[in-house]
Structure formats: structure tokens, C-alpha cells
Write a protein that holds these residues in place. Structure first.
Motif, PDB file in Angstrom:
ATOM      1  N   GLU A 124       0.812  -1.293  -0.329  1.00 18.55           N
ATOM      2  CA  GLU A 124       0.105   0.099  -0.174  1.00 18.55           C
ATOM      3  C   GLU A 124       0.465   0.694  -0.489  1.00 18.55           C
ATOM      4  O   GLU A 124      -0.083   2.296   0.478  1.00 18.55           O
ATOM      5  CB  GLU A 124      -0.600  -0.126   0.901  1.00 18.55           C
ATOM      6  N   GLY A 314     -11.776  -8.913  -2.383  1.00 20.01           N
ATOM      7  CA  GLY A 314     -10.780 -10.067  -2.028  1.00 20.01           C
ATOM      8  C   GLY A 314     -10.481  -9.435   0.059  1.00 20.01           C
ATOM      9  O   GLY A 314     -10.067 -10.268   0.190  1.00 20.01           O
ATOM     10  N   ARG A 315     -11.666  -8.938  -0.153  1.00 17.07           N
ATOM     11  CA  ARG A 315     -11.237  -8.165   1.279  1.00 17.07           C
ATOM     12  C   ARG A 315     -12.553  -7.673   2.292  1.00 17.07           C
ATOM     13  O   ARG A 315     -13.874  -7.828   0.960  1.00 17.07           O
ATOM     14  CB  ARG A 315      -9.821  -7.533   1.756  1.00 17.07           C
ATOM     15  N   GLN A 323      -6.461   8.516   4.584  1.00 17.43           N
ATOM     16  CA  GLN A 323      -6.615   7.948   2.623  1.00 17.43           C
ATOM     17  C   GLN A 323      -8.331   7.594   2.847  1.00 17.43           C
ATOM     18  O   GLN A 323      -8.193   6.764   3.834  1.00 17.43           O
ATOM     19  CB  GLN A 323      -5.729   6.602   2.309  1.00 17.43           C
ATOM     20  N   THR A 325      -8.104   4.141   1.367  1.00 16.98           N
ATOM     21  CA  THR A 325      -7.922   2.751   1.852  1.00 16.98           C
ATOM     22  C   THR A 325      -6.908   2.561   2.680  1.00 16.98           C
ATOM     23  O   THR A 325      -5.924   3.628   2.466  1.00 16.98           O
ATOM     24  CB  THR A 325      -8.662   1.856   1.063  1.00 16.98           C
ATOM     25  N   SER A 329      -6.538  -5.029   6.219  1.00 17.74           N
ATOM     26  CA  SER A 329      -7.594  -5.603   5.246  1.00 17.74           C
ATOM     27  C   SER A 329      -7.761  -6.348   6.127  1.00 17.74           C
ATOM     28  O   SER A 329      -7.422  -7.678   6.344  1.00 17.74           O
ATOM     29  CB  SER A 329      -6.962  -6.395   4.411  1.00 17.74           C
ATOM     30  N   MET A 331      -9.249  -9.650   6.036  1.00 21.35           N
ATOM     31  CA  MET A 331      -9.453 -11.112   5.356  1.00 21.35           C
ATOM     32  C   MET A 331      -8.627 -12.291   5.376  1.00 21.35           C
ATOM     33  O   MET A 331      -7.743 -11.841   7.134  1.00 21.35           O
ATOM     34  CB  MET A 331      -8.876 -10.275   3.553  1.00 21.35           C
TER      35      MET A 331
ATOM     36  N   PRO B  53      -4.848   3.566  -1.708  1.00 21.12           N
ATOM     37  CA  PRO B  53      -3.575   2.629  -2.347  1.00 21.12           C
ATOM     38  C   PRO B  53      -3.840   1.255  -2.297  1.00 21.12           C
ATOM     39  O   PRO B  53      -2.168   1.335  -2.907  1.00 21.12           O
ATOM     40  CB  PRO B  53      -2.563   4.233  -1.712  1.00 21.12           C
ATOM     41  N   THR B  54      -4.241   0.848  -2.435  1.00 22.76           N
ATOM     42  CA  THR B  54      -4.389  -0.299  -1.052  1.00 22.76           C
ATOM     43  C   THR B  54      -3.674  -1.216  -2.927  1.00 22.76           C
ATOM     44  O   THR B  54      -2.768  -2.385  -2.656  1.00 22.76           O
ATOM     45  CB  THR B  54      -5.738  -1.293  -0.893  1.00 22.76           C
ATOM     46  N   ARG B  55      -4.253  -1.148  -4.373  1.00 18.95           N
ATOM     47  CA  ARG B  55      -3.405  -2.212  -4.909  1.00 18.95           C
ATOM     48  C   ARG B  55      -2.695  -1.480  -5.959  1.00 18.95           C
ATOM     49  O   ARG B  55      -3.053  -0.945  -6.434  1.00 18.95           O
ATOM     50  CB  ARG B  55      -5.014  -2.557  -5.422  1.00 18.95           C
ATOM     51  N   TRP B  57      -1.897  -2.188  -9.764  1.00 16.10           N
ATOM     52  CA  TRP B  57      -2.873  -2.284 -11.191  1.00 16.10           C
ATOM     53  C   TRP B  57      -1.114  -2.351 -12.606  1.00 16.10           C
ATOM     54  O   TRP B  57      -0.054  -1.405 -12.586  1.00 16.10           O
ATOM     55  CB  TRP B  57      -3.843  -0.986 -11.807  1.00 16.10           C
ATOM     56  N   PRO B  93      -6.157  -7.415  -2.429  1.00 15.99           N
ATOM     57  CA  PRO B  93      -5.137  -7.455  -1.648  1.00 15.99           C
ATOM     58  C   PRO B  93      -4.161  -9.119  -1.636  1.00 15.99           C
ATOM     59  O   PRO B  93      -4.960  -9.867  -1.435  1.00 15.99           O
ATOM     60  CB  PRO B  93      -4.737  -6.947  -0.275  1.00 15.99           C
TER      61      PRO B  93
END
Lengths: 389, 389
Positions: A124, A314-315, A323, A325, A329, A331, B53-55, B57, B93
Motif C-alpha cells: 500500500e 478480496g476483503r 486515505q 483505504t 485488510s 481478510m 492506494p491498496t492495490r 495495477w 490484496p
């Protein structure tokens, strides 16, 4: 807005002291920060100018003493209004040396040869400077080592202070009032893009400084995902409408959604909504210090029909703060132990017929004994909007 | 909005063909892209979900054939609606491998051992993935080289197609109508934060999809910089108010400002505003294919009293398009040769008494024979708002 903007210097000094204690444990001689939230976390420097990718910005936190800002001249006046006193600027943009030699010299002031400079390298995070400049920086630093930050920023930022929680609460209140007013702006026949524009106006009218995030969807009995912008297609009877917003107040986000039925809901829609509310409550009831992010996933998951998170997400929730996120997470793989002060979203989803989904989201804070809602939790009954155009 | 959203596939195919021609010249076997505008440039993938900002790409553009999207599963449905057909997803994630092995395998499909993979490394770029993951990727790729993109993204994105220019024009029209309505929302006694909120509402009401940027300032006879968010201080007679917005329509920005006098302007304010308009016109009149970004700087600079850009800004305008600010920079060191299709801001500033400044900004496009305004240029006379509370 209600409440003073920003924080007193003591808030930032506490953050610096906690960071320096962890730096000492990890053998780090400085932290080098390049992103908006990381720099704001220690300085209070708040501007939307980060929207411009042109200029890099740097903050150096030495092992002892106050942070040093190494920033473009265009930010000098605003940074001077924060508690930071050591502000070093260059004339940016500079096509041949955009702050890199000034940064290297500043780091050399604070870190001896052979020293270790921590940079957030983990999940992240990203480095907000050109990679060419990063390579030049490494050369200029000689045998000083640019290494990971040992998770210090993640650990610090995950646990919010009471003053931070109050700001997130205020952002949630703003969006909550905007959601209450959705019947003013949405009914059958209104293009989804118009609903998105009007909803952002409601957030602003209710006190948001800005609306950094709005996504959602609408479709017969469900939507295809939770990340898309609006199309110009009009809402129709039988549609499930979802709006998911990250409204910002004094630099802190909320992140929650609400679902609406256009006209009377189908039985599947009613049932799915009620089950999502039940799953959210299960997550809330499980939330307390000492349990893990994974535990909250399983608490919600046990209520959901298919026993899995909706395909793709995914979670079933995540951290929230400076922020939209943040870590952790919710999960199975995330064993982060919850602590008082962590702010989380609970975001269960269900797969519906026709490849469509429904997702519900609330925001909570972990307390010493359990959890508290930051949003006003939705009742099991889905809100029904006018089916007449 | 007026006009269709997005672009036909032919627009993207043309971009791919131009990129691949430049890749061939530069000996690059693929491009690897990680940021929102770079990925959208070749795919049309438009979402505000980048706010999270987690994932990470990824988009891979091979030396021949169509781009390959390597993205989190949460984006699969939306990416499938673009022209991209090869979409590879993982459950993100993933704390141990967030797409890196899938990306490495995809690159290995397309790039032989010893091949060269171009990544934007230069000014105004960054890598949007964790550095830990970047290092793992480099290891997995073995002797395939992760190198710079030879400026390909910069060169391509700087020159806009007619369809892109139409979208920027539409964004400018939206903000222009909002600026016309500022007298509805601003007068002495209104807190600046209220003006900022109401101005964003005006942009939305006039058709903006969202308002990614609003900065500005207000103070007696001028402001201190152009990047700050609003305070809750009320406007007062004698204040100079400036609002600078980046409103977004279908993923394209405008970026321009307007100045307002609260009550009748002082002579210094009137004179400064008129000179800024004169400087802007000088920049416009100098703008044509074949001249440089530096030439436009000097054309504007020759009109300004002190012969220099306002302290800190470092330039008198910049590129504009999918981002609020893009290459080039209108400053002496930037020798970028202008071409038809480049969209630029003209942004001269003046230092005033008391350490304050005034900045004016318009948007233009370079044509085959000169330039055209995308904004409706401001007259020399500053707009006067009510001095009564």
C-alpha cells in the motif's frame, strides 16, 4: 466546520516521538517520506496541490530532533504556517536536478556515512519521485543505505489519536446527512451521472471540504462492481442503486455506502440487504482489541450465504483515515491485531442472480472495550426511492 | 454531458501504434505502466478507485499486438468494458504476492530473455507499486532489463488528439460557466471555506463529473501563494480573491483561475490584473508550432514588471490534459518544441506589495498555424464582488 482545523503542535510532536522510538529499535538513522499522507502525518501540511505530479516533495525525520522539509519553493509559504521550522526549498521544476542534490545534502547533514535511511517500501506504499531521481539520490548518498521503514509508518498511522477520530467522525456525519437527502436527487428517469453530480453537491452542502471519491453503480437488482464512475443511463424501476463516497473534512476521509431500491424492492433485494446489515453487525460485535483483522472477516463471512467475499473485492473491509483505504485488510491472511484507535470499514458483499452484487459499508473505531460506530448504521430495510420519473 | 463518453477503439489503436513505432526506434520490447493516466491512455479504463492506494495495477504494451491488463480482480468487470481483451487478474490484496508473479509471468510471455522493458522513469513520473514488489519483480525477470521508457509516454501524451481537445474544451466550458456565477456565492463576510465549497457545487451543477482540484487564496490586495486550501476566515472589503480549479469531465481536466476584488479594487490591483492579461495575450500571440516552451515564457515574462516568475512557481504555465499539470513547463530551461495539438496553460504571476502575489491562468491549444483559446479569456478589468456582507 465544527472544531478547529489541523492539530496543535503537541499532536505532531507525539507522532515524531513515537516514530523515533521505533526508528531506534529498528536501527534507522532517518526516515525519508515522499507521499502526501506520510508528509502530512508529521507536518500537518495540507494542500490539494499534490494533484499536480510535476514536483517531488520530501520530508526527512532524523533519529533525533524535528522533521526537515525539503520542498519546492511554491510550498514554502504554506509549510511555514505549520509547526515545521527547518524548511529547505529549491526552484522547482528543475529539469536537471529537481531537489535531489538538496535532499542528498540534507540527508548527509543528518545521517553519518554507513547510516540507514528508512523509506516506506511495503504494501500500500509507493515512492512519489521519478525513478531516475531515486537512482541519482542513491549514488549521491554513497554508502548510506536506502532501506525499508520497518513498517513504522504503517504501525503509527493505523492507530488514530482521539483528535484524528473526531475528524473522521465529522466526515462520516457530513456524508450521513448527504445520504439522508438522496431522495431529493434520485428517482426513476434521472441519469446516474446526474445523481453522482448531485450527491457530491449534497456532500459539499453538508460541509465536506471536497469529495475525493464517489463510485457506485445501478442496475436491475444489483450492480456489476463497486468502482465504476457513472454512465448517463437513467435510473429505472427495479434498479438497485449504490453510492459509495469518500468525503473529506480537514484532510480526513469517511468511506461508506448506501443502497437504494428504485421503486419497491424485489424479495431478493430485501433479503440481501438485511443479510448484509446482519453481517455488518456481526463484524461490529466481534470488534475489540486483541482480535485480528482476519477474525472480523470470519465474523462477517459466517453470515454471508456463499461463504466468500464477492468475487474480486478480496476483503470485507479495511482501514481508513488520511486515505480512503489504509491498512489493515479484513481478510483471512491479515493477522493484524486490532488496537484501540484503529478506524475500520466493515464492507460485506453478496453475489446476486445475474452476476450482480450488493455491497454494504459502515465505519467503526476500535475502543478499549469493543467498538463504536462512526457512521449511523443502516437499518435492515433498504430505502426505497420514487419509481415515478 | 455533451458528446459521447470515452473514445472509439480506433483512438486507442492509434496510440498503441505510435507507441510501438517509438518502442521499435528505442529498442524496447515492452512498456510497463503503473499509473492511472498512463494506463487510461492506452485502455480508456476510467475509475476514481485509484484514490485507494491498496492495490497495484499494471498494463503491459508489447512490441506488437494489443496491450495486456494485469489487474486486481475488483477491476475485471470494468476493464472488460474497454477495448482491451487480454485481462489477467489476481485476488488482490495479496499480502505475499500482490500481482508480482502474475506480472512477471506475463512479461516473460511477451519479452524474451535479454529483452528490454521500458518504464516511465523521468520528470513528472513515478512508479505506482511498492518498492519491495519492484525489487521482487526485477529478480523474477532475470536478465530482462527494467529500464526507462525513452520518454515515449511524455512525447505521446503531450500531443492531444482532436477528440481529447474536445474533452478539455468541454471541461473548460464547465468551469467557465461556474466562474461566471461566482457573484452568486462570494461577497464580504462569507468564509473562504464556504466559497470553496459553493464553487465546487457550481462546477458540478454546470456539468463537471468531479472537481479534483480547487485551490486559491484571499487577502488584502493579494494572496501568499496559489496552492492552499481554504481557511474559515471571512472575505473582507479590499481582499483579492483567487479561485483556481481543475474540474474534470470524462477524465480530462481544465486548469485555470479567476481573480475577484471584494469591493472596488485598489489601483495596484487594477494595474496588476491588466498587466497579467497583457502578459497572457503575449503568450498566446507567441504560441505556434516550432517555437519552444521557453519562448512562451519569455513572451509573457517581457510584459511582467519584475522580469521574473513569481517567487516559488518556477514557471509561467504548463501542459494539461489527463492530469492537472503535464509536460512541458513554460520556463527558460524547457526547450520543448511546440506542436499542433499541445494543450497548455498560460499562467503569469506578479509580486505585489506586502509579499503578496497575483496569478492569472488561461488554457490554450496549439494549432497548425498558431493557437486557440480553450478558455474564454478574461478581460483586463477585474471582476468586482459585493463589498456588503
Amino acid at each position: 466546520m465544527t472544531g478547529a482545523r489541523g492539530f496543535p503542535a503537541a499532536e505532531y510532536r507525539g507522532r515524531v516521538a513515537r516514530a523515533q522510538a521505533q526508528m531506534s529499535e529498528s536501527g534507522l538513522d532517518a526516515l525519508l517520506l515522499t507521499t502526501e499522507p506520510d508528509i502530512r502525518y508529521f507536518t500537518g501540511f495540507l494542500t490539494r496541490f499534490w494533484e499536480s505530479p510535476t514536483r517531488p516533495w520530501f520530508l526527512v525525520l532524523p533519529a533525533g530532533g524535528d522533521p526537515v522539509a525539503v520542498i519546492p519553493g511554491i510550498g514554502a509559504a504554506l509549510m511555514a504556517e505549520t509547526w515545521i521550522s527547518d524548511i529547505r526549498t529549491w526552484a522547482s521544476p528543475d529539469l536537471s536536478d529537481d531537489g535531489v542534490s538538496l535532499l542528498a545534502a540534507s540527508l548527509a547533514d543528518m545521517v553519518s556515512e554507513g547510516g540507514r535511511i528508512g523509506v516506506p517500501f511495503g504494501p500500500e506504499t509507493h515512492l512519489r519521485m521519478p525513478l531516475d531521481a531515486w537512482r541519482v539520490l542513491a549514488e549521491l548518498l554513497g554508502d548510506r543505505d536506502l532501506t525499508g521503514d520497518a513498517g513504522i509508518l504503517r504501525r503509527l498511522r493505523m492507530v488514530k489519536s482521539p483528535a484524528e477520530i473526531a475528524k473522521i467522525q465529522a466526515a462520516c456525519d457530513v456524508a450521513g446527512r448527504a445520504f439522508d437527502r438522496v431522495p431529493e436527487i434520485a428517482c426513476a428517469g434521472i441519469p446516474l451521472s446526474e445523481v453522482f453530480r448531485r450527491f457530491q453537491m449534497l456532500c459539499l452542502d453538508e460541509g465536506a471540504d471536497w469529495v475525493s471519491y464517489l463510485a457506485g453503480g445501478a442496475g436491475p437488482g444489483g450492480y456489476l462492481d463497486v468502482i465504476r464512475p457513472a454512465t448517463d443511463a437513467p435510473l429505472a424501476v427495479g434498479d438497485l442503486l449504490m453510492l459509495d463516497t469518500g468525503a473529506v473534512l480537514d484532510g480526513y476521509f469517511c468511506d461508506f455506502d448506501r443502497n437504494f431500491s428504485i421503486g419497491p424492492p424485489a424479495a431478493e433485494t430485501e433479503d440481501a440487504h438485511a443479510r448484509l446489515i446482519e453481517a455488518t453487525a456481526a463484524g461490529f460485535n466481534a470488534a475489540r482489541p486483541g482480535v485480528t483483522a482476519a477474525d472480523l472477516f470470519h465474523a462477517m463471512d459466517s453470515v454471508l450465504t456463499d461463504g466468500e467475499a464477492p468475487e474480486g473485492a478480496g476483503r470485507l473491509g479495511h482501514g481508513l483515515g488520511m486515505q480512503l483505504t489504509e491498512w489493515p485488510s479484513l481478510m483471512p491472511a491479515d493477522k493484524t491485531v486490532l488496537e484501540a484507535g484503529m478506524v475500520l470499514t466493515l464492507e460485506p458483499g453478496l453475489s446476486l442472480s445475474g452476476g450482480r452484487i450488493m455491497v454494504h459499508e459502515e465505519n467503526i473505531v476500535i475502543t478499549e472495550t469493543g467498538a463504536e460506530w462512526l457512521t449511523r448504521p443502516s437499518p435492515p430495510e433498504i430505502v426505497c426511492l420514487e419509481g415515478r420519473a
